[in-house]
Design a protein around this motif. Sequence first.
Motif, PDB file in Angstrom:
ATOM      1  N   THR A 174       0.830  -1.220   0.000  1.00  0.00           N
ATOM      2  CA  THR A 174       0.000   0.000   0.000  1.00  0.00           C
ATOM      3  C   THR A 174       0.857   1.261   0.000  1.00  0.00           C
ATOM      4  OG1 THR A 174      -0.148  -0.154   2.422  1.00  0.00           O
ATOM      5  CG2 THR A 174      -1.949  -1.128   1.145  1.00  0.00           C
ATOM      6  N   ARG A 175       2.110   1.141   0.433  1.00  0.00           N
ATOM      7  CA  ARG A 175       3.003   2.306   0.472  1.00  0.00           C
ATOM      8  C   ARG A 175       3.719   2.531  -0.859  1.00  0.00           C
ATOM      9  NH1 ARG A 175       6.037   1.134   6.308  1.00  0.00           N
ATOM     10  NH2 ARG A 175       4.122   0.719   7.504  1.00  0.00           N
ATOM     11  N   ILE A 176       4.001   1.447  -1.560  1.00  0.00           N
ATOM     12  CA  ILE A 176       4.829   1.577  -2.761  1.00  0.00           C
ATOM     13  C   ILE A 176       4.032   1.467  -4.066  1.00  0.00           C
ATOM     14  CG2 ILE A 176       6.847   0.700  -1.550  1.00  0.00           C
ATOM     15  CD1 ILE A 176       6.408  -1.993  -2.850  1.00  0.00           C
ATOM     16  N   LEU A 177       2.782   1.012  -3.980  1.00  0.00           N
ATOM     17  CA  LEU A 177       1.987   0.819  -5.187  1.00  0.00           C
ATOM     18  C   LEU A 177       0.862   1.849  -5.276  1.00  0.00           C
ATOM     19  CD1 LEU A 177       1.557  -3.075  -5.247  1.00  0.00           C
ATOM     20  CD2 LEU A 177       3.148  -1.710  -6.616  1.00  0.00           C
ATOM     21  N   PRO A 178       0.555   2.313  -6.479  1.00  0.00           N
ATOM     22  CA  PRO A 178      -0.651   3.138  -6.635  1.00  0.00           C
ATOM     23  C   PRO A 178      -1.889   2.289  -6.382  1.00  0.00           C
ATOM     24  CG  PRO A 178       0.301   2.593  -8.770  1.00  0.00           C
ATOM     25  CD  PRO A 178       1.284   2.131  -7.741  1.00  0.00           C
ATOM     26  N   GLN A 179      -3.028   2.957  -6.205  1.00  0.00           N
ATOM     27  CA  GLN A 179      -4.226   2.231  -5.799  1.00  0.00           C
ATOM     28  C   GLN A 179      -4.657   1.203  -6.832  1.00  0.00           C
ATOM     29  OE1 GLN A 179      -7.330   4.778  -4.416  1.00  0.00           O
ATOM     30  NE2 GLN A 179      -8.655   3.100  -3.766  1.00  0.00           N
ATOM     31  N   TRP A 180      -4.522   1.561  -8.122  1.00  0.00           N
ATOM     32  CA  TRP A 180      -4.955   0.615  -9.152  1.00  0.00           C
ATOM     33  C   TRP A 180      -4.071  -0.641  -9.152  1.00  0.00           C
ATOM     34  CZ3 TRP A 180      -1.581  -0.917 -12.909  1.00  0.00           C
ATOM     35  CH2 TRP A 180      -0.460  -0.101 -13.132  1.00  0.00           C
ATOM     36  N   ALA A 181      -2.756  -0.466  -8.871  1.00  0.00           N
ATOM     37  CA  ALA A 181      -1.857  -1.618  -8.809  1.00  0.00           C
ATOM     38  C   ALA A 181      -2.140  -2.467  -7.568  1.00  0.00           C
ATOM     39  CB  ALA A 181      -0.412  -1.144  -8.815  1.00  0.00           C
ATOM     40  N   SER A 182      -2.552  -1.812  -6.479  1.00  0.00           N
ATOM     41  CA  SER A 182      -2.923  -2.558  -5.279  1.00  0.00           C
ATOM     42  C   SER A 182      -4.123  -3.453  -5.550  1.00  0.00           C
ATOM     43  CB  SER A 182      -3.244  -1.590  -4.133  1.00  0.00           C
ATOM     44  OG  SER A 182      -2.095  -0.865  -3.742  1.00  0.00           O
TER      45      SER A 182
END
Length: 404
Positions: A174-182
Amino acid sequence: MGNYFSIIIGIVYLIGMFTIPKWRQQKLNKDWKFYELLWFSICFIVYVIYLEAQLHTYYFLIPSSFLLLFLFSYFKEKRRLINGLLFNLFLLIGMTYLGVLLVRTYNPLLIILAGITGIALLVLLLIGLYALVVFLYWNAIVVMRKEGHSLANLLTLLLAIGLTAFLIFNHYSTRILPQWASLLFGILPLTMFYFSIVFYNFLTISVIYQFNQPKYTQDYIIVLGSGLIDGKTVPPLLGKRIEKAIQFYKAQSSATLNPPKLVMSGGKGDDEHIAESLAMKHYALEKGIPEEDILVETNSKNTLENMKFSKEIIETDFGGTDFHALFTTNNFHLFRAGLFAKMANLKADGIGAKTAFYFLPNAFLREFIAIVMMHKRRHLIICGLIALMMILSALAQFFLVSHY
């Protein structure tokens, strides 16, 4: 009146609890755990029905109907995976019902049970996955020390490493990925959740299937092979299967004076000097089983062939198909062997030989993987739908963010 009934049902339960082990000691089959569980269930159900009768309602019929559905399905055909799902559905409905009854009655016994269940669930939610990872690492070390480093013995280690990687990545994703990638990463935990439900249902019906109580009316006992040491010696794992069959053989002989025949089933592997069934026969002869009570099946290479070829030998020896048979294997393999018996149109349930505890996690994982592969198309479709749903969600999130 309510307190008097609670005291009476408590006394009746305690009398039964102490009487059952003594009663079973007088039987050929001395196992008492199943009957203790059954006695507790009967007393608890009677008590719950009494509580609801005090309220002049009949909501207990809702979980009872799900229990009857499970029992109907199970006794119609024990060897079905859906039975695990039906039993867990009954448990879910039953726990919900007891929660509602607790709110309506504030019964002390229900409060105690709810407290124990609540604490267990809280501990499971807080440390369940981490405790599982630690246990898997410990189990993997024990298995490798005692059983070797083959791939089949590394399943708990591989699962522990996979869960460790998942927990680490999930913590930082959640810290390193954008929301769509999460959302795309969400495919993995959802798939894991799906397979954890499938595994739980499989484990449930595997445990329930262990409680088979076959009657002493058997004509044959099929003993499933599992490989030899140095191509000629029966290993301890296989020895326990044979000894379980011999135990039932002697018990039926004592009860009816009409012992079943033992069918040793197992062909000759590429690295074996003799067929497994012949080594198994020699093992049984050394244990005092008469040679005329032993048949051998020497052509099978797997469990399905064990069932098919043993069935052919039994039909020839019996002179028809109206025989009674069961099979023995190790307890972790019992349910899947039952599925193969069903596939071979062999009407036979199994009895399981005990297995060392340290070996069970790895063994059940291996059985689960085999079960999944037996129904891989169904699981691929469901996993594909999960992936499609998360990909569409990720695309929607990506374009919405890009648009604004």
